[in-house]
Motif scaffolding. Structure first.
Motif, PDB file in Angstrom:
ATOM      1  N   VAL A 180       0.829  -1.025  -0.033  1.00  0.00           N
ATOM      2  CA  VAL A 180      -0.027  -0.040  -0.206  1.00  0.00           C
ATOM      3  C   VAL A 180       1.018   1.212   0.006  1.00  0.00           C
ATOM      4  O   VAL A 180       0.685   2.302  -0.667  1.00  0.00           O
ATOM      5  CB  VAL A 180      -1.077  -0.144   1.172  1.00  0.00           C
ATOM      6  CG1 VAL A 180      -1.734   1.360   1.192  1.00  0.00           C
ATOM      7  CG2 VAL A 180      -2.170  -1.078   1.072  1.00  0.00           C
ATOM      8  N   ILE A 181       1.899   1.229   0.740  1.00  0.00           N
ATOM      9  CA  ILE A 181       2.877   2.484   1.023  1.00  0.00           C
ATOM     10  C   ILE A 181       3.558   2.826  -0.332  1.00  0.00           C
ATOM     11  O   ILE A 181       3.764   3.701  -1.104  1.00  0.00           O
ATOM     12  CB  ILE A 181       3.667   2.302   2.064  1.00  0.00           C
ATOM     13  CG1 ILE A 181       3.204   2.374   3.474  1.00  0.00           C
ATOM     14  CG2 ILE A 181       4.934   3.342   1.814  1.00  0.00           C
ATOM     15  CD1 ILE A 181       3.896   1.910   4.545  1.00  0.00           C
ATOM     16  N   ILE A 182       3.907   1.623  -1.119  1.00  0.00           N
ATOM     17  CA  ILE A 182       4.784   1.934  -2.525  1.00  0.00           C
ATOM     18  C   ILE A 182       3.635   2.460  -3.353  1.00  0.00           C
ATOM     19  O   ILE A 182       4.065   3.280  -4.074  1.00  0.00           O
ATOM     20  CB  ILE A 182       5.171   0.547  -3.093  1.00  0.00           C
ATOM     21  CG1 ILE A 182       6.213  -0.067  -1.897  1.00  0.00           C
ATOM     22  CG2 ILE A 182       5.506   0.383  -4.253  1.00  0.00           C
ATOM     23  CD1 ILE A 182       6.930  -1.378  -2.629  1.00  0.00           C
ATOM     24  N   ALA A 183       2.351   1.700  -3.289  1.00  0.00           N
ATOM     25  CA  ALA A 183       1.381   2.451  -4.359  1.00  0.00           C
ATOM     26  C   ALA A 183       1.092   4.010  -4.053  1.00  0.00           C
ATOM     27  O   ALA A 183       1.150   4.562  -5.090  1.00  0.00           O
ATOM     28  CB  ALA A 183       0.017   1.457  -4.025  1.00  0.00           C
TER      29      ALA A 183
ATOM     30  N   ILE B 155       1.658   6.366  10.511  1.00  0.00           N
ATOM     31  CA  ILE B 155       0.261   5.630  10.498  1.00  0.00           C
ATOM     32  C   ILE B 155       0.699   4.247  10.031  1.00  0.00           C
ATOM     33  O   ILE B 155       0.063   3.517  10.676  1.00  0.00           O
ATOM     34  CB  ILE B 155      -0.745   6.232   9.338  1.00  0.00           C
ATOM     35  CG1 ILE B 155      -0.956   7.961   9.807  1.00  0.00           C
ATOM     36  CG2 ILE B 155      -1.853   5.569   9.183  1.00  0.00           C
ATOM     37  CD1 ILE B 155      -1.484   8.717   8.853  1.00  0.00           C
ATOM     38  N   ALA B 156       1.364   3.903   9.000  1.00  0.00           N
ATOM     39  CA  ALA B 156       1.828   2.610   8.581  1.00  0.00           C
ATOM     40  C   ALA B 156       2.398   1.867   9.685  1.00  0.00           C
ATOM     41  O   ALA B 156       2.019   0.499   9.968  1.00  0.00           O
ATOM     42  CB  ALA B 156       2.350   2.398   7.503  1.00  0.00           C
ATOM     43  N   ALA B 157       3.167   2.555  10.550  1.00  0.00           N
ATOM     44  CA  ALA B 157       3.781   1.628  11.759  1.00  0.00           C
ATOM     45  C   ALA B 157       2.924   1.178  12.839  1.00  0.00           C
ATOM     46  O   ALA B 157       3.175   0.237  13.539  1.00  0.00           O
ATOM     47  CB  ALA B 157       4.797   2.794  12.222  1.00  0.00           C
TER      48      ALA B 157
ATOM     49  N   GLY C 178      -5.362   1.599   9.095  1.00  0.00           N
ATOM     50  CA  GLY C 178      -4.099   1.986   8.713  1.00  0.00           C
ATOM     51  C   GLY C 178      -4.253   2.412   7.155  1.00  0.00           C
ATOM     52  O   GLY C 178      -3.658   3.388   6.713  1.00  0.00           O
ATOM     53  N   PHE C 179      -5.174   1.592   6.384  1.00  0.00           N
ATOM     54  CA  PHE C 179      -5.363   2.056   5.014  1.00  0.00           C
ATOM     55  C   PHE C 179      -6.087   3.271   4.763  1.00  0.00           C
ATOM     56  O   PHE C 179      -5.699   4.010   3.845  1.00  0.00           O
ATOM     57  CB  PHE C 179      -5.987   0.745   4.320  1.00  0.00           C
ATOM     58  CG  PHE C 179      -5.112  -0.603   4.268  1.00  0.00           C
ATOM     59  CD1 PHE C 179      -3.813  -0.543   4.385  1.00  0.00           C
ATOM     60  CD2 PHE C 179      -5.942  -1.676   3.923  1.00  0.00           C
ATOM     61  CE1 PHE C 179      -3.010  -1.755   4.250  1.00  0.00           C
ATOM     62  CE2 PHE C 179      -5.194  -2.698   3.992  1.00  0.00           C
ATOM     63  CZ  PHE C 179      -3.689  -2.902   4.009  1.00  0.00           C
ATOM     64  N   LEU C 180      -7.236   3.461   5.340  1.00  0.00           N
ATOM     65  CA  LEU C 180      -7.936   4.677   5.158  1.00  0.00           C
ATOM     66  C   LEU C 180      -7.210   6.037   5.517  1.00  0.00           C
ATOM     67  O   LEU C 180      -7.461   6.927   4.507  1.00  0.00           O
ATOM     68  CB  LEU C 180      -9.121   4.419   6.297  1.00  0.00           C
ATOM     69  CG  LEU C 180     -10.237   5.631   5.903  1.00  0.00           C
ATOM     70  CD1 LEU C 180     -10.973   5.537   4.546  1.00  0.00           C
ATOM     71  CD2 LEU C 180     -11.447   5.260   6.911  1.00  0.00           C
TER      72      LEU C 180
END
Length: 225
Positions: free
Chosen positions: A14-17, A44-46, A59-61
């Motif tokens: 998701v982060i790469i995208a 946020i991803a952590a 995390g995604f939202l």
């Protein structure tokens, strides 16, 4: 353990995208809004990575919202110069016509050591050689030397250099890059002919570069010891 691995992998994708959607920039070239979004996404991803009890959607939202905000802000900055200046600021001249602007230096909280260090990184070792130095909105320093300190180029010396186009990597570790082949206007038949003439197999090529004029350079793979 498996759940943590899968969650981390999904967040990584998701982060790469998200970064891909925001565009290609180096860290040093990030504008203010881009840097803020990048830092927030990493924080946020952590959280869901460390807390497996928290839903991944949490995390995604926020990441999706931040990316959407950045895309909207980028579009607005393209359409409005005033909005861009509000978000990113504007370039500041710290050396103007050979004179250091001490007021702007203080405004930027830039010391003379900071200025000298950035000039040295651009191969300028004497401040008196600089006609203009501008701190761009991303914090990088752009420099224009005084005319008598500029190195002469081919046009000044009256030398005409042939344009061979860009040199690209045609073969890397035995694999052909079709993008590079098309970029240089070459063909598979030409590559096969060159390799045959050099008496080397494609799989034995570590590196092969070429340009539009069909100038090429080949580096063979070294034998495994």
């Amino acid at each position: 353990m498996a759940i943590s691995f899968i969650r981390t992998l999904l967040l990584y994708i998701v982060i790469i995208a998200a970064v891909r959607l925001m565009g290609k920039r180096q860290i040093s070239e990030l504008q203010t809004s881009e840097l803020v979004v990048t830092l927030l996404i990493s924080d946020i991803a952590a959280i869901p990575m460390q807390n497996t009890g928290q839903p991944l959607v949490s995390g995604f939202l926020p990441i999706a919202v931040l990316v959407a905000c950045e895309l909207i802000v980028s579009a607005l900055m393209l359409k409005s110069a005033k909005f861009r200046r509000f978000v990113c600021g504007k370039p500041i001249i710290v050396i103007n016509n050979g004179k250091i602007d001490q007021f702007q230096m203080k405004r930027l909280r830039m010391s003379t050591e900071d200025l000298s260090e950035q000039l040295r990184q651009m191969d300028v070792f004497h401040i008196e050689d600089v006609a203009y130095a501008i701190v761009e909105t991303n914090g990088k320093l752009s420099v224009l030397k005084k005319p008598d300190k500029l190195q002469p180029d081919n046009s000044m010396l009256g030398i005409v250099i042939p344009d061979n186009g860009i040199e690209t990597v045609i073969i890397s570790d035995g694999e052909i890059s079709q993008f590079s082949v098309s970029l240089c206007g070459l063909s598979q038949e030409w590559i096969d002919g060159v390799l045959q003439g050099e008496n080397i197999k494609q799989t034995d090529v570590f590196l092969m570069t070429a340009d539009r004029k069909r100038n090429y350079h080949i580096v063979k793979k070294e034998a495994a010891s």
